[in-house]
Design a protein around this motif. Sequence first.
Motif, PDB file in Angstrom:
ATOM      1  N   GLN A 109      -3.298 -27.870  19.544  1.00  0.00           N
ATOM      2  CA  GLN A 109      -4.255 -28.622  18.739  1.00  0.00           C
ATOM      3  C   GLN A 109      -4.296 -28.166  17.281  1.00  0.00           C
ATOM      4  O   GLN A 109      -4.204 -26.995  16.984  1.00  0.00           O
ATOM      5  N   ASP A 110      -4.397 -29.175  16.420  1.00  0.00           N
ATOM      6  CA  ASP A 110      -4.572 -28.995  14.973  1.00  0.00           C
ATOM      7  C   ASP A 110      -3.362 -28.376  14.256  1.00  0.00           C
ATOM      8  O   ASP A 110      -3.450 -28.042  13.075  1.00  0.00           O
ATOM      9  N   ALA A 111      -2.240 -28.218  14.948  1.00  0.00           N
ATOM     10  CA  ALA A 111      -1.030 -27.697  14.293  1.00  0.00           C
ATOM     11  C   ALA A 111      -0.428 -28.783  13.403  1.00  0.00           C
ATOM     12  O   ALA A 111      -0.660 -29.975  13.598  1.00  0.00           O
ATOM     13  N   THR A 112       0.350 -28.353  12.406  1.00  0.00           N
ATOM     14  CA  THR A 112       1.042 -29.276  11.503  1.00  0.00           C
ATOM     15  C   THR A 112       2.529 -28.976  11.515  1.00  0.00           C
ATOM     16  O   THR A 112       2.938 -27.827  11.343  1.00  0.00           O
ATOM     17  N   LEU A 113       3.321 -30.028  11.723  1.00  0.00           N
ATOM     18  CA  LEU A 113       4.776 -29.957  11.586  1.00  0.00           C
ATOM     19  C   LEU A 113       5.115 -30.758  10.339  1.00  0.00           C
ATOM     20  O   LEU A 113       5.003 -31.978  10.337  1.00  0.00           O
ATOM     21  N   CYS A 114       5.491 -30.093   9.261  1.00  0.00           N
ATOM     22  CA  CYS A 114       5.706 -30.758   7.970  1.00  0.00           C
ATOM     23  C   CYS A 114       7.174 -30.671   7.577  1.00  0.00           C
ATOM     24  O   CYS A 114       7.662 -29.612   7.186  1.00  0.00           O
ATOM     25  N   ALA A 115       7.880 -31.802   7.678  1.00  0.00           N
ATOM     26  CA  ALA A 115       9.329 -31.823   7.442  1.00  0.00           C
ATOM     27  C   ALA A 115       9.700 -32.168   6.005  1.00  0.00           C
ATOM     28  O   ALA A 115      10.848 -32.491   5.725  1.00  0.00           O
ATOM     29  N   GLY A 116       8.757 -32.095   5.083  1.00  0.00           N
ATOM     30  CA  GLY A 116       9.064 -32.416   3.698  1.00  0.00           C
ATOM     31  C   GLY A 116       8.381 -31.480   2.722  1.00  0.00           C
ATOM     32  O   GLY A 116       7.370 -30.860   3.022  1.00  0.00           O
ATOM     33  N   THR A 117       8.983 -31.397   1.552  1.00  0.00           N
ATOM     34  CA  THR A 117       8.428 -30.627   0.449  1.00  0.00           C
ATOM     35  C   THR A 117       8.927 -31.282  -0.832  1.00  0.00           C
ATOM     36  O   THR A 117       9.497 -32.365  -0.797  1.00  0.00           O
ATOM     37  N   HIS A 118       8.713 -30.647  -1.956  1.00  0.00           N
ATOM     38  CA  HIS A 118       9.188 -31.184  -3.228  1.00  0.00           C
ATOM     39  C   HIS A 118      10.001 -30.123  -3.954  1.00  0.00           C
ATOM     40  O   HIS A 118       9.748 -28.931  -3.818  1.00  0.00           O
ATOM     41  N   ASP A 119      10.970 -30.573  -4.724  1.00  0.00           N
ATOM     42  CA  ASP A 119      11.795 -29.680  -5.530  1.00  0.00           C
ATOM     43  C   ASP A 119      11.008 -29.307  -6.780  1.00  0.00           C
ATOM     44  O   ASP A 119      10.873 -30.113  -7.702  1.00  0.00           O
ATOM     45  N   ILE A 120      10.473 -28.090  -6.800  1.00  0.00           N
ATOM     46  CA  ILE A 120       9.624 -27.674  -7.924  1.00  0.00           C
ATOM     47  C   ILE A 120      10.415 -27.456  -9.208  1.00  0.00           C
ATOM     48  O   ILE A 120       9.831 -27.357 -10.291  1.00  0.00           O
ATOM     49  N   ASN A 121      11.759 -27.390  -9.113  1.00  0.00           N
ATOM     50  CA  ASN A 121      12.595 -27.223 -10.300  1.00  0.00           C
ATOM     51  C   ASN A 121      13.080 -28.538 -10.872  1.00  0.00           C
ATOM     52  O   ASN A 121      13.670 -28.563 -11.948  1.00  0.00           O
ATOM     53  N   ASP A 122      12.851 -29.625 -10.172  1.00  0.00           N
ATOM     54  CA  ASP A 122      13.258 -30.951 -10.616  1.00  0.00           C
ATOM     55  C   ASP A 122      12.145 -31.531 -11.492  1.00  0.00           C
ATOM     56  O   ASP A 122      10.983 -31.545 -11.082  1.00  0.00           O
ATOM     57  N   PRO A 123      12.468 -32.006 -12.695  1.00  0.00           N
ATOM     58  CA  PRO A 123      11.421 -32.573 -13.548  1.00  0.00           C
ATOM     59  C   PRO A 123      10.739 -33.792 -12.912  1.00  0.00           C
ATOM     60  O   PRO A 123       9.611 -34.121 -13.261  1.00  0.00           O
ATOM     61  N   ASN A 124      11.419 -34.455 -11.969  1.00  0.00           N
ATOM     62  CA  ASN A 124      10.821 -35.587 -11.269  1.00  0.00           C
ATOM     63  C   ASN A 124      10.182 -35.194  -9.949  1.00  0.00           C
ATOM     64  O   ASN A 124       9.705 -36.057  -9.222  1.00  0.00           O
ATOM     65  N   PHE A 125      10.171 -33.879  -9.631  1.00  0.00           N
ATOM     66  CA  PHE A 125       9.452 -33.368  -8.456  1.00  0.00           C
ATOM     67  C   PHE A 125       9.863 -34.133  -7.194  1.00  0.00           C
ATOM     68  O   PHE A 125       9.034 -34.552  -6.393  1.00  0.00           O
ATOM     69  N   GLN A 126      11.183 -34.325  -7.028  1.00  0.00           N
ATOM     70  CA  GLN A 126      11.699 -35.147  -5.928  1.00  0.00           C
ATOM     71  C   GLN A 126      11.355 -34.577  -4.554  1.00  0.00           C
ATOM     72  O   GLN A 126      11.310 -33.359  -4.357  1.00  0.00           O
ATOM     73  N   LEU A 127      11.137 -35.498  -3.629  1.00  0.00           N
ATOM     74  CA  LEU A 127      10.884 -35.154  -2.239  1.00  0.00           C
ATOM     75  C   LEU A 127      12.167 -34.633  -1.600  1.00  0.00           C
ATOM     76  O   LEU A 127      13.244 -35.180  -1.815  1.00  0.00           O
ATOM     77  N   ILE A 128      12.023 -33.556  -0.842  1.00  0.00           N
ATOM     78  CA  ILE A 128      13.133 -32.993  -0.078  1.00  0.00           C
ATOM     79  C   ILE A 128      12.696 -32.984   1.381  1.00  0.00           C
ATOM     80  O   ILE A 128      11.604 -32.508   1.697  1.00  0.00           O
ATOM     81  N   THR A 129      13.543 -33.505   2.253  1.00  0.00           N
ATOM     82  CA  THR A 129      13.216 -33.483   3.675  1.00  0.00           C
ATOM     83  C   THR A 129      14.218 -32.623   4.419  1.00  0.00           C
ATOM     84  O   THR A 129      15.412 -32.632   4.115  1.00  0.00           O
ATOM     85  N   LYS A 130      13.708 -31.837   5.374  1.00  0.00           N
ATOM     86  CA  LYS A 130      14.553 -30.970   6.191  1.00  0.00           C
ATOM     87  C   LYS A 130      14.026 -31.015   7.619  1.00  0.00           C
ATOM     88  O   LYS A 130      12.825 -30.895   7.846  1.00  0.00           O
ATOM     89  N   PRO A 131      14.916 -31.174   8.607  1.00  0.00           N
ATOM     90  CA  PRO A 131      14.471 -31.315   9.993  1.00  0.00           C
ATOM     91  C   PRO A 131      13.799 -30.064  10.546  1.00  0.00           C
ATOM     92  O   PRO A 131      14.071 -28.942  10.105  1.00  0.00           O
ATOM     93  N   ILE A 132      12.935 -30.281  11.518  1.00  0.00           N
ATOM     94  CA  ILE A 132      12.256 -29.205  12.248  1.00  0.00           C
ATOM     95  C   ILE A 132      12.705 -29.284  13.695  1.00  0.00           C
ATOM     96  O   ILE A 132      12.784 -30.368  14.270  1.00  0.00           O
ATOM     97  N   ASN A 133      12.975 -28.121  14.281  1.00  0.00           N
ATOM     98  CA  ASN A 133      13.376 -28.056  15.679  1.00  0.00           C
ATOM     99  C   ASN A 133      12.510 -27.027  16.393  1.00  0.00           C
ATOM    100  O   ASN A 133      12.519 -25.856  16.022  1.00  0.00           O
ATOM    101  N   ILE A 134      11.773 -27.485  17.409  1.00  0.00           N
ATOM    102  CA  ILE A 134      10.965 -26.594  18.237  1.00  0.00           C
ATOM    103  C   ILE A 134      11.741 -26.402  19.535  1.00  0.00           C
ATOM    104  O   ILE A 134      11.943 -27.348  20.291  1.00  0.00           O
ATOM    105  N   GLY A 135      12.197 -25.198  19.801  1.00  0.00           N
ATOM    106  CA  GLY A 135      13.084 -24.917  20.927  1.00  0.00           C
ATOM    107  C   GLY A 135      12.409 -24.980  22.282  1.00  0.00           C
ATOM    108  O   GLY A 135      11.177 -25.058  22.390  1.00  0.00           O
TER     109      GLY A 135
END
Length: 189
Positions: A109-135
């Motif tokens: 309960q109440d856990a978060t699986l967040c598969a995205g972040t932003h490129d803090i070095n990109d002037p356009n702050f582009q979204l970056i997505t990376k997969p999550i795997n729970i074994g």
Amino acid sequence: MKEPLTATSDNDPFKGAPSFSLKHRLLRMLWAIVWTVFASWTPAPLHRWRVFLVNLFGANVHNTAVIHNSTRIWYPPNLVMHEYACLGPRVNCYNMTLVTIGYKAIVSQDATLCAGTHDINDPNFQLITKPINIGLGAWVAANAFIGPGVTVADGSVIGACGVLFKSTEKNGVYGGNPAKLIKMREIHE
């Protein structure tokens, strides 16, 4: 299995440009309506009905998996759940790219699986997505946060309120912010 839709990298979010296509956004809107009307109020035992709905919208969820009515799934085609996997009450599955929950893995309960972040070095702050795997057999405990690109290895435990940004070792027990290895799990047969 078809390739999941992910963010485009040529849009400027500071000018109001969306990260995802109109088709993608419309499907998510339809999904939100369907979940609200047909699933969010259903009683706990109706897991198979909720699994049917997410699969209808493109997920790959085994019929023995458990999805609670208060779980939020951002985009069903980016969700894979194996046998007896569980997304608990009020879990936020923010799956902008593929999230895989292994055999008998539990996201509490109440856990978060967040598969995205932003490129803090990109002037356009582009979204970056990376997969999550729970074994398989892993446990993400209450109110934990799993970040983009993380693999929770088979048998690992992420303690309550743990914040994980790096992949774990098999059967490792992790806790804290950021989560660190506390000990190894001893599974008794």
